[in-house]
Design a protein around this motif. Structure first.
Motif, PDB file in Angstrom:
ATOM      1  N   GLN A 401       0.828  -1.203   0.000  1.00 54.75           N
ATOM      2  CA  GLN A 401       0.000   0.000   0.000  1.00 54.75           C
ATOM      3  C   GLN A 401       0.866   1.258   0.000  1.00 54.75           C
ATOM      4  N   GLN A 403       0.386   5.682   0.429  1.00 54.56           N
ATOM      5  CA  GLN A 403      -0.531   6.613   1.064  1.00 54.56           C
ATOM      6  C   GLN A 403      -0.129   8.027   0.672  1.00 54.56           C
ATOM      7  N   TYR A 413      -5.479   6.130   0.718  1.00 54.74           N
ATOM      8  CA  TYR A 413      -4.723   4.877   0.711  1.00 54.74           C
ATOM      9  C   TYR A 413      -5.025   4.121  -0.577  1.00 54.74           C
ATOM     10  N   SER A 438     -10.064   5.526   0.453  1.00 59.89           N
ATOM     11  CA  SER A 438      -9.233   4.600  -0.298  1.00 59.89           C
ATOM     12  C   SER A 438      -9.782   4.477  -1.712  1.00 59.89           C
TER      13      SER A 438
END
Ligand code: 5AD
Ligand code: SF4
Length: 456
Positions: A401, A403, A413, A438
């Protein structure tokens, strides 16, 4: 042989920046930063005094560092423990008396003196340095700052002359000071050279910036932002923290005129009641703030607004609190910080009568936060389905991931390969939470990978 440095940082962006600067100064002495105190030759707690129980937290953390110092001593080596920042500034001698194993205590204006202080401490002299030197620490800090990554922080102003009655900053950080334009621009250029795409201009009262320009004239923040916007690789500019009284016409206009200036304004109001604002010595009325907000929204209609609020300041009545709640509903925020008032020793607020009981503060904070959190969640929800450009400036909490921040300062995210670190990518927002959002990267291919594919 390189030495190991552990720094723990509390508090505001200014402290994060200061820790970076300390690490830069110490790097010139051969210190390399490590993430944990294990095996450190120098352990620094960079402290924040702005809200409650700061001093007690420092002592409990010092207690945790002590065994690391003792482990080094058992190996015949000397590890130093230092307390820096605003608690150090405010409680210098008390710390040395209560924690005999602390070697150095120094305030935020003295970091350029670190080499000398370390020399003394290594020689067994315990150091307290909480002066406000006449010469500026900025003149002495090393020019070659370590790269801060894609999103860099640049301190342009420090200290404060406003003396809000709840606040320790004028006492711990001293009088307002703006760095000269040339110094700021040189640092911005170095940041750009080392890969920064975003620069956040920092100061306790950053919009009061009045630095000396190259020809001796005074530059305000709007002019400084415009100049930094001329650096081609800098694509985003932000600034924090501001005071409503210093939002001048030029800065409001800059929000409409300078595309690189991100559509986000953190402008602390503290209370929605004129009576409380006066008790707090904020030097403006609620109507002045609303006027600034209205004009900034006119200049940049999509601007996201953020603020700080304090509940339970001495003398705050239920009616005052209602006015804060109503104001919050009227303005509509994308995110806010809210705090229970806590008396800071030495400030006028600490000597005021009509103290609000703790239980009342709790109820008021709870009520205010419920509204603010809902507003933040709603703000994020409104982005679902939209495509948002995000500067991917850190690793996400989960494997695979990344960010980053949207232009409106929301955390986003995404699942993304590491090669996209440091890029500004279009993200399709799929889910919204109170604290962030996200989604998926719209176009994962960089031009070079696309070329390779075509060539194959
Ligand atoms: N009590 C509670 N909150 C405080 N702040 C500053 N001093 C105090 C205090 N004594 C809050 C203000 C400020 C933010 C950085 O911290 O809201 O804007
Ligand atoms: Fe503290 Fe007020 Fe100065 Fe902000 S403006 S740093 S709250 S004294």
């Amino acid at each position: 042989m390189s030495k190991k440095l552990y720094i723990k940082t509390w508090g505001c962006q200014m402290n994060v920046y200061d820790s970076q600067k300390m690490a830069d100064v110490l790097a010139t002495l051969g210190y390399q930063q490590i993430p944990e105190p294990d095996g450190a030759d120098l352990m620094v707690l960079n402290t924040c005094h702005i809200r409650e129980k700061a001093t007690e937290k420092v002592f409990s953390d010092l207690g945790r560092l002590r065994p690391h110092k003792e482990a080094k001593a058992a190996e015949g080596q000397k590890a130093l423990i230092a307390v820096a920042g605003c608690v150090a500034q405010a409680e210098g001698d008390v710390i040395l008396q209560r924690a005999k194993y602390v070697d150095m205590v120094f305030g935020p204006q003295t970091y350029h003196l670190l080499p000398e202080m370390i020399l003394n401490a290594t020689g067994g002299v315990r150091v307290v340095n909480t002066d406000f030197p006449v010469e500026s620490k900025f003149d002495h800090l090393p020019g070659e700052a370590q790269a801060q990554g894609p999103s860099a922080m640049l301190s342009v102003q420090e200290g404060c002359d406003k003396f809000c009655t709840f606040c320790v900053v004028p006492y711990t950080r001293g009088a307002e000071f703006s760095r000269p334009v040339r110094q700021v621009l040189d640092e911005a250029l170095r940041m750009a050279d080392s890969g920064a795409k975003e620069i956040t201009l920092l100061g306790q009262n950053v919009n009061a910036y009045h630095g000396e320009g190259p020809n001796g004239e005074t530059w305000d923040l709007a002019k400084l932002i415009a100049k930094i916007a001329d650096i081609p690789s800098i694509q985003r500019i932000r600034y924090m923290t501001s005071h409503p009284k210093d939002m001048n016409d030029g800065l409001i206009a800059a929000h409409g005129a300078i595309e690189k200036l991100m559509p986000f304004l953190h402008l602390p109001l503290q209370s929605g009641s004129d009576r409380v604002l006066e008790l707090m010595n904020r030097k403006h009325k609620v109507a002045d703030y609303l006027d600034v907000i209205a004009r900034t929204r006119k200049a940049r209609p999509d601007i996201a607004l953020s603020s700080d609020f304090i509940v339970g300041f001495p003398g705050e009545t239920e009616d005052d609190h209602r006015q804060t709640v109503e104001l919050v509903r009227e303005v509509g925020y994308s995110s806010c910080y809210s705090f229970k008032y806590s008396p800071r020793p030495g400030t006028p607020g600490a000597a005021m009568g009509s103290i609000v009981p703790e239980a009342v503060k709790d109820t008021r904070l709870h009520e205010l936060q419920a509204i603010l959190f809902q507003q933040q969640h709603d703000y994020n929800k409104a982005c679902v389905g939209k495509i948002v450009p995000v500067l991917l400036d850190r690793k996400g909490e989960k494997e695979g991931q990344l960010q980053g921040k949207s232009p409106w300062m929301q955390s986003v995210y995404v699942s993304a390969p590491e090669r996209l670190f440091g890029e500004i990518m279009d993200i399709t927002i799929e889910r919204a939470f109170q604290n962030g959002m996200s989604g998926t990267v719209l176009q994962q291919e960089t031009p070079s990978t696309a070329e390779k594919r075509e060539a194959a």
